[in-house]
Design a protein around this motif. Structure first.
Motif, PDB file in Angstrom:
ATOM      1  N   ASN A 188       0.822  -1.211   0.000  1.00  0.00           N
ATOM      2  CA  ASN A 188       0.000   0.000   0.000  1.00  0.00           C
ATOM      3  C   ASN A 188       0.856   1.261   0.000  1.00  0.00           C
ATOM      4  N   GLU A 189       1.940   1.248   0.767  1.00  0.00           N
ATOM      5  CA  GLU A 189       2.831   2.414   0.792  1.00  0.00           C
ATOM      6  C   GLU A 189       3.468   2.646  -0.573  1.00  0.00           C
ATOM      7  N   ILE A 190       3.879   1.568  -1.210  1.00  0.00           N
ATOM      8  CA  ILE A 190       4.519   1.699  -2.521  1.00  0.00           C
ATOM      9  C   ILE A 190       3.517   2.194  -3.554  1.00  0.00           C
ATOM     10  N   LYS A 191       2.291   1.680  -3.491  1.00  0.00           N
ATOM     11  CA  LYS A 191       1.262   2.145  -4.429  1.00  0.00           C
ATOM     12  C   LYS A 191       0.961   3.625  -4.209  1.00  0.00           C
ATOM     13  N   ASP A 192       0.868   4.044  -2.935  1.00  0.00           N
ATOM     14  CA  ASP A 192       0.609   5.454  -2.647  1.00  0.00           C
ATOM     15  C   ASP A 192       1.736   6.328  -3.185  1.00  0.00           C
ATOM     16  N   ASN A 193       2.974   5.878  -3.007  1.00  0.00           N
ATOM     17  CA  ASN A 193       4.093   6.662  -3.513  1.00  0.00           C
ATOM     18  C   ASN A 193       4.115   6.662  -5.035  1.00  0.00           C
ATOM     19  N   SER A 194       3.725   5.545  -5.637  1.00  0.00           N
ATOM     20  CA  SER A 194       3.639   5.498  -7.101  1.00  0.00           C
ATOM     21  C   SER A 194       2.678   6.549  -7.620  1.00  0.00           C
ATOM     22  N   ARG A 195       1.526   6.674  -6.983  1.00  0.00           N
ATOM     23  CA  ARG A 195       0.561   7.679  -7.425  1.00  0.00           C
ATOM     24  C   ARG A 195       1.121   9.095  -7.274  1.00  0.00           C
ATOM     25  N   LYS A 196       1.809   9.338  -6.171  1.00  0.00           N
ATOM     26  CA  LYS A 196       2.421  10.661  -5.971  1.00  0.00           C
ATOM     27  C   LYS A 196       3.433  10.957  -7.079  1.00  0.00           C
ATOM     28  N   LEU A 197       4.260   9.969  -7.395  1.00  0.00           N
ATOM     29  CA  LEU A 197       5.292  10.159  -8.410  1.00  0.00           C
ATOM     30  C   LEU A 197       4.700  10.295  -9.813  1.00  0.00           C
ATOM     31  N   ILE A 198       3.668   9.507 -10.103  1.00  0.00           N
ATOM     32  CA  ILE A 198       3.003   9.614 -11.403  1.00  0.00           C
ATOM     33  C   ILE A 198       2.379  10.997 -11.566  1.00  0.00           C
ATOM     34  N   ALA A 199       1.788  11.516 -10.486  1.00  0.00           N
ATOM     35  CA  ALA A 199       1.219  12.865 -10.545  1.00  0.00           C
ATOM     36  C   ALA A 199       2.294  13.903 -10.843  1.00  0.00           C
ATOM     37  N   MET A 200       3.476  13.728 -10.275  1.00  0.00           N
ATOM     38  CA  MET A 200       4.589  14.632 -10.587  1.00  0.00           C
ATOM     39  C   MET A 200       4.996  14.516 -12.051  1.00  0.00           C
ATOM     40  N   ASP A 243      -0.304  -2.652 -13.247  1.00  0.00           N
ATOM     41  CA  ASP A 243      -1.466  -2.361 -12.406  1.00  0.00           C
ATOM     42  C   ASP A 243      -2.437  -1.465 -13.188  1.00  0.00           C
ATOM     43  N   THR A 244      -3.598  -1.991 -13.520  1.00  0.00           N
ATOM     44  CA  THR A 244      -4.548  -1.233 -14.334  1.00  0.00           C
ATOM     45  C   THR A 244      -5.081  -0.005 -13.591  1.00  0.00           C
ATOM     46  N   ARG A 245      -5.122  -0.074 -12.254  1.00  0.00           N
ATOM     47  CA  ARG A 245      -5.575   1.109 -11.498  1.00  0.00           C
ATOM     48  C   ARG A 245      -4.569   2.254 -11.623  1.00  0.00           C
ATOM     49  N   LEU A 246      -3.279   1.914 -11.661  1.00  0.00           N
ATOM     50  CA  LEU A 246      -2.277   2.955 -11.886  1.00  0.00           C
ATOM     51  C   LEU A 246      -2.327   3.467 -13.324  1.00  0.00           C
ATOM     52  N   HIS A 247      -2.637   2.585 -14.279  1.00  0.00           N
ATOM     53  CA  HIS A 247      -2.841   3.048 -15.655  1.00  0.00           C
ATOM     54  C   HIS A 247      -3.967   4.078 -15.697  1.00  0.00           C
ATOM     55  N   ASP A 248      -5.082   3.743 -15.081  1.00  0.00           N
ATOM     56  CA  ASP A 248      -6.235   4.651 -15.091  1.00  0.00           C
ATOM     57  C   ASP A 248      -5.894   5.974 -14.405  1.00  0.00           C
ATOM     58  N   PHE A 249      -5.173   5.882 -13.293  1.00  0.00           N
ATOM     59  CA  PHE A 249      -4.772   7.095 -12.570  1.00  0.00           C
ATOM     60  C   PHE A 249      -3.887   7.962 -13.459  1.00  0.00           C
ATOM     61  N   ALA A 250      -2.921   7.336 -14.142  1.00  0.00           N
ATOM     62  CA  ALA A 250      -2.010   8.087 -15.002  1.00  0.00           C
ATOM     63  C   ALA A 250      -2.756   8.765 -16.145  1.00  0.00           C
ATOM     64  N   ILE A 251      -3.678   8.045 -16.767  1.00  0.00           N
ATOM     65  CA  ILE A 251      -4.433   8.619 -17.886  1.00  0.00           C
ATOM     66  C   ILE A 251      -5.271   9.806 -17.411  1.00  0.00           C
ATOM     67  N   ALA A 252      -5.876   9.685 -16.244  1.00  0.00           N
ATOM     68  CA  ALA A 252      -6.664  10.797 -15.696  1.00  0.00           C
ATOM     69  C   ALA A 252      -5.772  12.014 -15.430  1.00  0.00           C
ATOM     70  N   GLN A 253      -4.586  11.778 -14.869  1.00  0.00           N
ATOM     71  CA  GLN A 253      -3.660  12.885 -14.634  1.00  0.00           C
ATOM     72  C   GLN A 253      -3.232  13.535 -15.945  1.00  0.00           C
ATOM     73  N   ALA A 254      -2.958  12.698 -16.935  1.00  0.00           N
ATOM     74  CA  ALA A 254      -2.535  13.220 -18.234  1.00  0.00           C
ATOM     75  C   ALA A 254      -3.601  14.110 -18.847  1.00  0.00           C
ATOM     76  N   ARG A 255      -4.822  13.653 -18.831  1.00  0.00           N
ATOM     77  CA  ARG A 255      -5.908  14.434 -19.440  1.00  0.00           C
ATOM     78  C   ARG A 255      -6.114  15.740 -18.684  1.00  0.00           C
ATOM     79  N   ARG A 256      -6.018  15.676 -17.364  1.00  0.00           N
ATOM     80  CA  ARG A 256      -6.252  16.864 -16.546  1.00  0.00           C
ATOM     81  C   ARG A 256      -5.201  17.943 -16.832  1.00  0.00           C
ATOM     82  N   ASN A 257      -3.991  17.513 -17.172  1.00  0.00           N
ATOM     83  CA  ASN A 257      -2.892  18.474 -17.282  1.00  0.00           C
ATOM     84  C   ASN A 257      -2.408  18.698 -18.717  1.00  0.00           C
ATOM     85  N   GLY A 258      -3.227  18.280 -19.695  1.00  0.00           N
ATOM     86  CA  GLY A 258      -2.942  18.633 -21.072  1.00  0.00           C
ATOM     87  C   GLY A 258      -1.961  17.748 -21.807  1.00  0.00           C
ATOM     88  N   TRP A 259      -1.693  16.548 -21.283  1.00  0.00           N
ATOM     89  CA  TRP A 259      -0.820  15.601 -21.978  1.00  0.00           C
ATOM     90  C   TRP A 259      -1.649  14.823 -23.001  1.00  0.00           C
TER      91      TRP A 259
END
Length: 297
Positions: free
Chosen positions: A188-200, A219-235
């Protein structure tokens, strides 16, 4: 285990073959059939003789030239221990330069993120020297990229520095053992840090700095998180990519590609394939059962 017929199904699943020609052939098939790109990796880590170092360098140069000849991405992964770090750290620079020079000469004036020498990250003792050689080659205009590991505390600061440099970074979970003084210990800690780093990696600041994000996870949940971040920030799709391992959840890789995402598979090749396959075996109990049945028959 490498010569046993009982283990051959693992070699076929997780490894492209023994030669650079077989590695390139798999890369061609993946691109033509699925639109999926490849990062070629000649296997042989933690070598302890100069002959093996020379063999590793030659194979990486040869695969770069073969990829050029087939008009494929010249995206090649290298471990510092493959090119001499554990024999003499002073050996690494010249050998990394030779591979990077081959890639630079092959791609000409291309400046996209898809052609590069990718420095893999090994155990924690190699963090600083790996970052140092990456930064030096980058400063001299070579097409290089860097792998960072989400399980380490230090990665947030390392990533911030690479974003400021406008680097290409592959974020992985991290497969090496490290104590609680260096690394997060729970999933769980690693996943939380992954999300923080992906957001950066997919922030507006990173995009404006010319940073190129590579999210390496199954991890498909991290894929979904990354795609959402990308769309939000113009990638836009194609300005970042996902990376996965050959033979691991390739259905997920194909689905991402079909949805317009840029996807790359880490494609290992070479004779010393068992250590890589054994790590994949440990991650997939179903394959462990198949291996046990094969050995018993």
């Amino acid at each position: 285990m490498q010569t046993s017929r009982a283990t051959s199904f693992l070699r076929g699943k997780y490894v492209a073959g023994e030669s650079e020609a077989q590695g390139v052939e798999r890369a061609l098939t993946l691109l033509q059939d699925c639109g999926i790109r490849s990062s070629l990796f000649y296997m042989g880590e933690y070598v302890d003789t100069l002959d093996l170092v020379a063999q590793n360098v030659e194979n990486k140069v040869k695969v770069a030239e073969a990829l050029r000849d087939h008009a494929l991405d010249i995206h090649i992964s290298v471990d510092p221990t493959q090119i001499g770090h554990h024999i003499d750290p002073a050996l690494v620079e010249d050998r990394a330069y030779r591979i990077a020079r081959t890639i630079k000469d092959a791609i000409g004036n291309k400046t996209d993120g898809v052609n590069c020498l990718m420095f893999d990250m090994e155990d924690a003792s190699l963090n600083d020297p790996t970052i140092a050689i990456h930064n030096k080659l980058q400063n001299e205009g070579f097409p290089v990229a860097l792998t960072l590991q989400a399980y380490l505390y230090r990665t947030e600061a390392d990533l911030a520095a690479q974003i400021a440099r406008g680097s290409r970074v592959r974020l992985v979970k991290g497969a090496f053992a490290a104590g609680s003084e260096l690394a997060f210990q729970s999933t769980n800690e690693i996943k939380d840090n992954s999300r923080k780093l992906i957001a950066m990696m997919l922030s507006q600041e990173a995009r404006e700095a010319g940073f190129y994000p590579i999210i390496a996870t199954h991890d498909t949940r991290l894929h979904d998180f990354a795609i959402a971040q990308a769309r939000r920030n113009g990638w836009k799709p194609g300005s970042y990519e996902f990376e996965m391992l050959l033979g691991v959840r390739e259905d997920v890789a194909k689905r991402l590609s079909e949805n317009g995402e840029r996807v790359r598979l880490y494609v290992p090749f070479g004779r010393d394939w068992w250590p890589h396959a054994a790590r994949r075996l440990g991650e997939n109990p179903a394959n462990a059962v198949l291996l046990a049945r094969s050995l018993a028959s």
